[in-house]
Design an enzyme around this catalytic site. Structure first.
Site, PDB file in Angstrom:
ATOM      1  N   LYS A  79      -3.456   7.991   3.232  1.00 27.81           N
ATOM      2  CA  LYS A  79      -4.608   7.692   4.096  1.00 27.81           C
ATOM      3  C   LYS A  79      -4.364   8.217   5.517  1.00 27.81           C
ATOM      4  CE  LYS A  79      -7.585   5.660   1.371  1.00 27.81           C
ATOM      5  NZ  LYS A  79      -8.706   6.479   0.872  1.00 27.81           N
TER       6      LYS A  79
ATOM      7  N   TYR B 230       0.830  -1.215   0.000  1.00 19.41           N
ATOM      8  CA  TYR B 230       0.000   0.000   0.000  1.00 19.41           C
ATOM      9  C   TYR B 230       0.868   1.270   0.000  1.00 19.41           C
ATOM     10  CZ  TYR B 230      -4.637   2.112   0.687  1.00 19.41           C
ATOM     11  OH  TYR B 230      -5.809   2.802   0.532  1.00 19.41           O
TER      12      TYR B 230
HETATM   13  N1  LIG Z   1     -11.463  -0.900  -2.433  1.00 20.75           N
HETATM   14  C1  LIG Z   1     -10.923  -1.044  -1.235  1.00 20.75           C
HETATM   15  O1  LIG Z   1     -10.371  -2.079  -0.888  1.00 20.75           O
HETATM   16  C2  LIG Z   1     -11.001   0.097  -0.267  1.00 20.75           C
HETATM   17  C3  LIG Z   1     -10.791  -0.153   1.107  1.00 20.75           C
HETATM   18  C4  LIG Z   1     -10.837   0.913   2.001  1.00 20.75           C
HETATM   19  C5  LIG Z   1     -11.073   2.188   1.548  1.00 20.75           C
HETATM   20  N2  LIG Z   1     -11.261   2.397   0.198  1.00 20.75           N
HETATM   21  C6  LIG Z   1     -11.494   3.767  -0.242  1.00 20.75           C
HETATM   22  O2  LIG Z   1     -12.804   3.912  -0.738  1.00 20.75           O
HETATM   23  C7  LIG Z   1     -12.832   5.014  -1.625  1.00 20.75           C
HETATM   24  C8  LIG Z   1     -13.529   4.614  -2.918  1.00 20.75           C
HETATM   25  O3  LIG Z   1     -12.781   3.624  -3.593  1.00 20.75           O
HETATM   26  P1  LIG Z   1     -13.431   2.356  -4.284  1.00 20.75           P
HETATM   27  O4  LIG Z   1     -12.731   1.171  -3.742  1.00 20.75           O
HETATM   28  O5  LIG Z   1     -14.900   2.424  -4.235  1.00 20.75           O
HETATM   29  O6  LIG Z   1     -12.909   2.472  -5.785  1.00 20.75           O
HETATM   30  P2  LIG Z   1     -13.475   3.235  -7.094  1.00 20.75           P
HETATM   31  O7  LIG Z   1     -12.402   3.091  -8.105  1.00 20.75           O
HETATM   32  O8  LIG Z   1     -14.818   2.718  -7.442  1.00 20.75           O
HETATM   33  O9  LIG Z   1     -13.600   4.740  -6.588  1.00 20.75           O
HETATM   34  C9  LIG Z   1     -12.520   5.654  -6.584  1.00 20.75           C
HETATM   35  C10 LIG Z   1     -13.092   6.935  -7.159  1.00 20.75           C
HETATM   36  O10 LIG Z   1     -12.131   8.004  -7.098  1.00 20.75           O
HETATM   37  C11 LIG Z   1     -12.417   8.819  -8.205  1.00 20.75           C
HETATM   38  N3  LIG Z   1     -11.332   9.765  -8.481  1.00 20.75           N
HETATM   39  C12 LIG Z   1     -10.036   9.476  -8.754  1.00 20.75           C
HETATM   40  N4  LIG Z   1      -9.367  10.637  -9.002  1.00 20.75           N
HETATM   41  C13 LIG Z   1     -10.273  11.655  -8.854  1.00 20.75           C
HETATM   42  C14 LIG Z   1     -10.197  13.065  -8.982  1.00 20.75           C
HETATM   43  N5  LIG Z   1      -9.062  13.703  -9.316  1.00 20.75           N
HETATM   44  N6  LIG Z   1     -11.326  13.803  -8.750  1.00 20.75           N
HETATM   45  C15 LIG Z   1     -12.503  13.200  -8.424  1.00 20.75           C
HETATM   46  N7  LIG Z   1     -12.620  11.863  -8.301  1.00 20.75           N
HETATM   47  C16 LIG Z   1     -11.521  11.098  -8.515  1.00 20.75           C
HETATM   48  C17 LIG Z   1     -12.634   7.814  -9.335  1.00 20.75           C
HETATM   49  O11 LIG Z   1     -13.303   8.403 -10.448  1.00 20.75           O
HETATM   50  C18 LIG Z   1     -13.489   6.781  -8.631  1.00 20.75           C
HETATM   51  O12 LIG Z   1     -14.867   7.074  -8.797  1.00 20.75           O
HETATM   52  C19 LIG Z   1     -11.382   5.461  -1.805  1.00 20.75           C
HETATM   53  O13 LIG Z   1     -11.106   6.515  -0.902  1.00 20.75           O
HETATM   54  C20 LIG Z   1     -10.617   4.217  -1.391  1.00 20.75           C
HETATM   55  O14 LIG Z   1      -9.295   4.467  -0.972  1.00 20.75           O
HETATM   56  C21 LIG Z   1     -11.258   1.381  -0.714  1.00 20.75           C
END
Ligand SMILES: NC(=O)c1ccc[n+]([C@@H]2O[C@H](COP(=O)([O-])OP(=O)(O)OC[C@H]3O[C@@H](n4cnc5c(N)ncnc54)[C@H](O)[C@@H]3O)[C@@H](O)[C@H]2O)c1
Length: 256
Positions: A162, A155
């Site tokens: 984060k 990560y």
């Molecule tokens: N997937 C996992 O395992 C996980 C675990 C914990 C936390 N998260 C967090 O959850 C959140 C959503 O991620 P996800 O897993 O649903 O993936 P996802 O890829 O569906 O969502 C990430 C989003 O970020 C957007 N994005 C990226 N750059 C951007 C910018 N410059 N301006 C506006 N939007 C932008 C993308 O368009 C996308 O919609 C993130 O913060 C991620 O770190 C994810």
């Protein structure tokens, strides 16, 4: 309309596919009575297509959180959709991005790291302040973290981003408490979303859950995280702010 978000107006960022945590947040929010507006980054036609799979139609506003013009124009775009009594009761920040270099700790350049921090951490502040003119009656801001207490496999600088997000959440909570705005994060376990697919070695990171989760964890199911977000958006946590709620099947508290 009944439900724990009845009558609330919620802005949800970060919908890209149905595996997006934000999609589940938007879906559960609508099921609980909220009126939802989405923002989309880049692939707007795709986001609009995915938006049609929600229980109710939701408009999509273009928003790149690194684009100051987009941020400056956001409140007006929401006013155009909502009319005279425009307002927001909640904002979901579900945004993260790190260039490939950010996933190699010793090799990552400042350019890689600064992009990751800008998009994934600073944007919680810039998105929230862009929405403040519409939150005069208070509200709830909810973001998504991946537990930044630990050095996880692969990560790397995203973990540092984060940690910055978690700290940003606390400072926002401090400064916006007097306006009756709560700021909290959901710390989610691993979900196979588009963002996860761009993490090289995500499987080794996610494997921790196969061995340590007291409750069963399904990496293909973003709904528990979505439900946690809706809980924090609701009136059921009226005095909770600056908090991180784990939706991770309990992995955060297991010692071995
Ligand atoms: N997937 C996992 O395992 C996980 C675990 C914990 C936390 N998260 C967090 O959850 C959140 C959503 O991620 P996800 O897993 O649903 O993936 P996802 O890829 O569906 O969502 C990430 C989003 O970020 C957007 N994005 C990226 N750059 C951007 C910018 N410059 N301006 C506006 N939007 C932008 C993308 O368009 C996308 O919609 C993130 O913060 C991620 O770190 C994810």
């Amino acid at each position: 309309m009944s439900g724990i978000l009845a009558g609330k107006r919620i802005l949800v960022t970060g919908v890209l596919t149905e595996s997006s945590i934000a999609f589940q947040a938007a879906k559960v929010a609508q099921e609980e009575g909220a009126e939802v507006i989405l923002t989309g980054f880049g692939r707007l036609t795709l986001v609009e297509r995915i938006a049609k799979r929600l229980p109710k139609p939701a408009p999509v506003i273009e928003l790149d959180v690194t684009n100051q013009e987009h941020l400056d124009g956001l409140a007006d775009k929401i006013r155009e959709l909502q009319g005279d009594d425009a307002g927001l009761d909640g904002v979901v920040h579900s945004i993260a991005f790190g260039p490939q270099g950010a996933f190699n700790f010793l090799e990552g350049t400042w350019e890689d790291v600064s992009t990751a921090v800008h998009v994934s951490a600073y944007s919680l502040k810039s998105l929230t302040t862009a929405c403040l003119p519409l939150m005069e009656r208070g509200g709830s801001v909810v973001g998504l973290t991946f537990d930044a207490q630990f050095a996880w496999p692969k990560y790397d600088w995203m973990g540092v981003a984060k940690a910055a997000l978690e700290s940003t959440n606390r400072y926002l909570a401090r400064d916006l408490g007097p306006r009756n705005i709560r700021c909290n994060l959901i710390s989610a376990g691993p979900i196979k979303s588009m963002a996860a697919k761009s993490i090289p070695g995500f499987e080794s990171l996610a494997d921790v859950w196969n061995h340590r989760a007291p409750l069963a964890w399904d990496m293909a199911d973003p709904e528990p995280a979505g439900r946690g977000i809706v809980g924090l958006l609701s009136d059921f946590f009226p005095k909770t702010t600056g908090e991180i709620v784990h939706v991770d099947s309990g992995v955060h508290m297991i010692g071995t």
